[in-house]
Scaffold this active site. Sequence first.
Site, PDB file in Angstrom:
ATOM      1  N   GLU A  61       3.181   5.371  -3.675  1.00  0.00           N
ATOM      2  CA  GLU A  61       3.399   6.526  -4.576  1.00  0.00           C
ATOM      3  C   GLU A  61       4.813   7.134  -4.455  1.00  0.00           C
ATOM      4  O   GLU A  61       5.300   7.587  -5.498  1.00  0.00           O
ATOM      5  CB  GLU A  61       2.344   7.607  -4.314  1.00  0.00           C
ATOM      6  CG  GLU A  61       0.953   7.244  -4.738  1.00  0.00           C
ATOM      7  CD  GLU A  61       0.268   6.277  -3.779  1.00  0.00           C
ATOM      8  OE1 GLU A  61      -0.670   5.581  -4.207  1.00  0.00           O
ATOM      9  OE2 GLU A  61       0.671   6.199  -2.611  1.00  0.00           O
ATOM     10  N   ASP A 105      -8.028   4.586  -3.394  1.00  0.00           N
ATOM     11  CA  ASP A 105      -9.097   4.848  -2.426  1.00  0.00           C
ATOM     12  C   ASP A 105     -10.178   5.724  -3.052  1.00  0.00           C
ATOM     13  O   ASP A 105     -10.300   6.926  -2.780  1.00  0.00           O
ATOM     14  CB  ASP A 105      -8.511   5.529  -1.190  1.00  0.00           C
ATOM     15  CG  ASP A 105      -7.552   4.618  -0.445  1.00  0.00           C
ATOM     16  OD1 ASP A 105      -7.713   3.390  -0.540  1.00  0.00           O
ATOM     17  OD2 ASP A 105      -6.634   5.130   0.209  1.00  0.00           O
ATOM     18  N   ASP A 126       0.824  -1.204   0.000  1.00  0.00           N
ATOM     19  CA  ASP A 126       0.000   0.000   0.000  1.00  0.00           C
ATOM     20  C   ASP A 126       0.863   1.261   0.000  1.00  0.00           C
ATOM     21  O   ASP A 126       2.029   1.238   0.373  1.00  0.00           O
ATOM     22  CB  ASP A 126      -0.904  -0.015   1.237  1.00  0.00           C
ATOM     23  CG  ASP A 126      -2.218   0.695   1.003  1.00  0.00           C
ATOM     24  OD1 ASP A 126      -2.306   1.521   0.075  1.00  0.00           O
ATOM     25  OD2 ASP A 126      -3.177   0.426   1.755  1.00  0.00           O
TER      26      ASP A 126
END
Length: 949
Positions: free
Chosen positions: A555, A629, A552
């Site tokens: 980025e 998300d 997760d």
Amino acid sequence: MIKRTFPIALLTCIASWCYAGQIEKLADGVLIRLDKPAKNGASQVRLQVISDNIVHVTASPDKEISSTPSIMAVNAAGNHVPWDYKDQADFYTLTTKSLRVDVNKNTGRVTFRHPDGKIILAEEASGGRQFQPENINGKDLYQIQQIFEVNPDAGLYGLGQHQAGLMDYRNEDVDLTQYNSVAVVPFLVSTDKFGILWDNYSVTKFGDPRERQQLNALHLVAADGKPGALSATYTDKKTGQVYLQQKDSVINYEFLEDLHRLPAKFPLEKGKATWEGSLQGDETGDYKFFIQASGYLKIWINGKLQLDKWRESWNPGPSQFKVALKKGVAVPVKIEWIPETTQSFLSVKTLSPTPAAYRNKAVFTSEAGERLDYYFVNGRTMDEVIGGYRHITGKATMMPQWAMGFWQSRERYKTQDEIEKTVATFREKKIPLDNIVLDWSYWKQDEWGSQEFDPARFSDPAGMIDRLHNKYHAQFMISVWPKFYEGISTYKAFDKNNWLYKQNILNRQRDWIGEGYVSTFYDAFNPDARKLFWSFMNEKLFSKGVDAWWLDATEPDILSNASIDSRKKLMDPTAIGPATQYFNTYSVLNARGVYEGQRAAKPDQRVFILTRNAYAGIQRYAAASWSGDIAATFEELARQIPAGLNYTMSGLPYWTTDIGGFFVEDKYDHPDPKGAAKDEWQELNTRWFQYGAFCPLFRSHGQYPYREMFNIAPENSEAYQSMLYYDKLRYRLLPYIYTLSGDTYHHDYTIMRGLPMDFGYDTATLRIADQFMFGPSLLVNPVTTYKSRKRDLYLPKGNGWYDFYTGKYEDGGRRITAAAPLSKIPLYVREGSIIPVGPELQYVAEKKPDTINVFVYAGKDASFALYEDGNTNYDYEKGAYTRIPMEWNEAKKELTIGAREGSFPGMLTTRYFNIIIVDKSHPRSPDQIEGNKSELITYNGIAKTIRAF
């Protein structure tokens, strides 16, 4: 006369040589040095032959072209295919079997042609490249731009996953910057059957390179007629109480650093802001508007509702649209924003019509690089072009077969007991399931990054995983972040080697857990840091039986909603250079460490990674992505379709979404059991589930309300029964789906396909953003509007189409209105298809598919090669797999099941095929095997031919 001509010719030749530069033959191509490079242009251009269809182009204003290795490319060196070059009057020409590449001696412009001379793609007439020197962290780099001239009638796709709802990127602008829900893959593919892989890792713009302007770049007039700003009214969203009124010329609250500009008297969590007035431009044309927003937002321009969107407050999302304006003509504008929480975000920016220099062009503009670097890929089909991308960046590995089944996830299962009870309920209710996912925060509250289970909630994780495997026949995936709380043991292990980004620590920035903890991320660009990261995963998690990894925030999202400049500082410097230079590619290195670590630790178990972010090349590390998300709305569901299609058309085949959307509006959190919100919630999940069943990966996830179908709707409801139907259908289609997965590795196939991939000759398909092909045969038509019970769709020309549920035949090349009851989405089968349908299963490995129903959709010749292998090991890399070819001859009305090709341990040597022919006169459905006229044959690997009956 002869004596006089000779010296003139010689002088001409010398002048040409001096002016036009020199060429040097290399082992794999040519290096061309320009004597008079353009200002800020290249002094040398290099062409390297990678294959007959791929040429690597690099250029630089320096004396030497940088030799820093590529992160995305693993096959950047030539493969020694035959090639040649010629020195012609105005061009140097390099040729391969399939390509001719001309380089203008004066400008360095590169033009790619077919062998017959027809242009495929050309750089802009002057060469189209620009280098602007800059120094970052003491390193000399360049801002880089390359302009390509493209066919204005051809569709352009790829560039990763973007969520503005766009499908075709002709004359559109795409921000290639990694965010939560934005995944950058700088590979552009055209219906003209070429691709451009832009090898640069910095923040990049595709399209119009101008900086987006604040709203006051337009002529604004307030509601009272005064120029220079819009009338702003800040009120209480419930009572209407006015907090203040003022004139605003800029709406720019995009990042955390911008929120201080909001009026101090305006409480975001209670408020509503409205801007009204008019705007006009200085020229006639399409003005572009770029929105980043959270909360509820509506924008009207010239009386038309341009945007109506909700996004969770802490995770703003992008939108963009165009509005035609006439020079000097003012049009009314109204913007209405309900921000919801103390951290909500909004920016409204604009650009005037695209200048002629950038219209009908493909323009890449990157912030930082050592050289200009791209690969040109040609092909006969778009699949071949995508195959070229994988030739450069690496094969997409085979995923374990169980990954093709259904996954259940939730934010989050808080205890071991919750996980086991959830899986037990799936088995009790006979709901097919293969993977249960444990999201974040399974650790102690103050030990994020420990990679250890909190024993108070997970008393026996190894025993839990063992029971999931052996009692419930389910796999177990776990969330692992590259994030570490200051002071814990794993933090200290990284810190002592200087393998952490320390700016967030220096800032004393706290996260959102409890009262907040100070944290940072490890530097994945350091190979030793990657090894340490894996060692903790191996010791604390993999050793307990974990099957797959959810990586997760890759980025990397060190601090959500920080500005891009702040985000660069938070990861600066990386082990290999400035964060500005390498900003977009963290996820590739992070996945690499996990992939290489697991393959070394357990070479016979396929790695599976789900990562929130992606970049070119990540597919070689067994990584799939999901769309981040996102919000639980029908509007967001509709945006997933083009986002996913462009992602897979970028060369990365495995993709998924949070079925139902991750974050929900307040109306869904605790809906009235008899209210409209409950019905809408059930329908949203049902429609999303129907779509999700035809994504490469089939996965439900989200925040409260709980996302298991038995927690969404009652068992006797239409919603529940529909979700159960599509779950079972997914498993019945497993022989078809796993064959597509095999083709993805062995033949560089793409499972989820934008219509232009198969029907690019049909211009009606080029901008269709709400239909797609699932493999070669199934046309999927999701429903994305609440209460819709029919939908308009297009059946591509050149084919007839069969309704999947009834077998009814429809002519192609036309639009139809198809029934779409809540229980079903329109689903069509392409004429000339063979679809193998397996048995009902509760999990992928429940039983071997010894009996398969083979549906032949007649009308055209058809073929299918059923693929099988060891399902969870890497023997397929060594050739251990089988194919059973099936060929339908329309003229003879014969199906030939060919001799089995290949073998692998444990394969079925004898099996049964139940042949069912569907044609215009015999409509049949895979849902009604019984009663369909069929022929059951025994197959032991020897070819058989069956005539239609």
